[in-house]
Design a protein around this motif. Structure first.
Motif, PDB file in Angstrom:
ATOM      1  N   UNK A 188      -0.475   9.449  -3.955  1.00  0.00           N
ATOM      2  CA  UNK A 188      -0.029  10.673  -3.313  1.00  0.00           C
ATOM      3  C   UNK A 188       1.127  11.282  -4.081  1.00  0.00           C
ATOM      4  N   UNK A 189       1.275  12.606  -3.984  1.00  0.00           N
ATOM      5  CA  UNK A 189       2.326  13.352  -4.670  1.00  0.00           C
ATOM      6  C   UNK A 189       3.091  14.170  -3.645  1.00  0.00           C
ATOM      7  N   UNK A 190       4.420  14.133  -3.721  1.00  0.00           N
ATOM      8  CA  UNK A 190       5.260  14.954  -2.848  1.00  0.00           C
ATOM      9  C   UNK A 190       6.163  15.812  -3.722  1.00  0.00           C
ATOM     10  N   UNK A 191       6.068  17.130  -3.557  1.00  0.00           N
ATOM     11  CA  UNK A 191       6.895  18.088  -4.290  1.00  0.00           C
ATOM     12  C   UNK A 191       7.835  18.724  -3.279  1.00  0.00           C
ATOM     13  N   UNK A 214       0.792  -1.229   0.000  1.00  0.00           N
ATOM     14  CA  UNK A 214       0.000   0.000   0.000  1.00  0.00           C
ATOM     15  C   UNK A 214       0.826   1.282   0.000  1.00  0.00           C
ATOM     16  N   UNK A 215       2.113   1.182   0.265  1.00  0.00           N
ATOM     17  CA  UNK A 215       2.948   2.390   0.332  1.00  0.00           C
ATOM     18  C   UNK A 215       4.243   2.154  -0.425  1.00  0.00           C
ATOM     19  N   UNK A 216       4.288   2.617  -1.673  1.00  0.00           N
ATOM     20  CA  UNK A 216       5.457   2.470  -2.535  1.00  0.00           C
ATOM     21  C   UNK A 216       5.824   3.857  -3.051  1.00  0.00           C
ATOM     22  N   UNK A 275      -3.552   2.675  -5.890  1.00  0.00           N
ATOM     23  CA  UNK A 275      -3.724   2.111  -4.558  1.00  0.00           C
ATOM     24  C   UNK A 275      -2.421   2.074  -3.746  1.00  0.00           C
ATOM     25  N   UNK A 276      -1.288   2.382  -4.390  1.00  0.00           N
ATOM     26  CA  UNK A 276      -0.032   2.288  -3.649  1.00  0.00           C
ATOM     27  C   UNK A 276       1.044   3.286  -4.083  1.00  0.00           C
TER      28      UNK A 276
END
Length: 355
Positions: free
Chosen positions: A176-179, A77-79, A149-150
């Motif tokens: 999710x997106x991280x800038x 779930x978290x990649x 989903x991940x």
């Protein structure tokens, strides 16, 4: 021209200074947490033989080339796919993640973009194009079986540009997106560099730097010395040069100048000349980004932290993380704020707390 110093170096408001390290718990995510044994296991994985490394073939207008990736850990779930800066830098700048993500059970993938040291390095300059890099990231995503989903996309500096551009086309594939440490406009970056950061230098130092800039004598050793000892140690990585991490020094040594100069240009004071990123600006399009988004700014960054905070309010579902002691490489010079805030965001998205 300076070939070993990259640009990397090119709403909910959330202050990381207010979040004590490891204090937040996420009981909602217990069902998706993995044991340490499962996290570190390569059993039944197709990359067991290579220890997580995959060379991924990338189709381009100039033929097929291979890019290098390396997976750390397992979590369905978290990649997190890590987009390095530069352009033309390497994944090595993220080796500090090894000290923080594994114990949180977060899977992450190192990735050298085409042209970078561990991947193929074709000589055709037409390949160093933003839209082509977006399609490269999409091909990497498919090859690694990442989906909505991940799939968390982390981009820092140039990687932040690439991450924003990817999201504007393919955000339905993202969780999710991280800038990190990147504004949404190169003209705004140039303005901040010219009007805020440059005047902070001692006048005699700035005057001498500008003499080399005016002559476009970017490869002069004295120019590089002035930049590193007066600008980088304040705004890129806030440590004495002789204390810079080995991973950063290796990354600098592995920088591909063809990619860097084509897209970023040779100057350390913004993007000048005919660099292809010179006019890039997506300020007016941020509102199109609906996926949960974290922007990370730092007090002493080469990028305006206020602009980073504003970006979090422009996207549809944003959060801002401020690193009060950090600069452009906050994953090294402000780890006490950078990593807890980043980890909290990833787990909050996984728990549905950003919806």
């Amino acid at each position: 021209m300076k070939t070993l110093i990259p640009f990397l170096l090119l709403a909910i408001v959330f202050s990381c200074a207010e979040t004590p390290k490891n204090e937040t718990t996420h009981p909602e995510t217990e069902a998706t947490e993995v044991s340490l044994q499962d996290y570190h296991s390569f059993e039944n994985k197709d990359d067991q033989f290579t220890g997580g490394i995959k060379l991924i073939p990338i189709e381009t207008p100039k033929g097929t080339f291979n890019v290098w990736t390396k997976r750390i850990g397992n979590n369905p779930k978290m990649k997190v796919l890590l987009l390095h800066g530069g352009p033309g830098m390497t994944h090595e700048i993220y080796e500090s993640f090894d000290g923080y993500f594994p114990q949180e059970g977060i899977e992450y993938i190192y990735y050298d973009q085409l042209g970078s040291h561990y991947s193929d390095q074709p000589k055709d300059l037409s390949l160093w194009d933003l839209d082509r890099f977006v399609e490269e990231v999409e091909q990497v995503r498919v090859a690694l079986d990442l989906d909505k989903d991940n799939f968390y996309l982390f981009g820092q500096s140039w990687g932040g540009i690439l991450g924003m551009q990817y999201a504007l086309k393919y955000q339905d594939n993202l969780k999710g997106l991280i800038i990190s440490n990147m504004v949404s406009s190169i003209p705004e970056y140039q303005k901040y560099s010219d009007e805020v950061l440059a005047p902070q230098l001692p006048k005699d130092v700035l005057d001498e730097i500008m003499t080399y800039e005016e002559k476009e004598d970017y490869s002069n050793p004295r120019y590089l010395e002035l930049i590193v000892n007066n600008y980088y140690v304040k705004h890129v990585i806030r440590m004495p040069v002789d204390e810079w991490p080995n991973s950063i020094n290796r990354g600098f040594n592995h920088l591909n100048p063809d990619v860097y100069v084509t897209m970023q240009g040779p100057s350390e004071f913004g993007i000048k000349g005919d660099a292809t990123l010179k006019n890039w600006d997506v300020q007016d399009r941020l509102k199109e980004i609906k996926v949960p988004t974290l922007t990370i700014g730092a007090q002493y960054d080469t990028m305006d932290p206020k602009h980073m905070e504003w970006m979090a309010s422009e996207v549809q579902n944003g959060r801002y993380l401020h690193c009060p002691n950090g600069s452009h490489l906050s994953q090294y010079d402000d780890q006490e704020h950078f990593f807890p805030g980043l980890i909290d965001f990833i787990k909050d998205v996984d728990a549905g707390e950003m919806n």
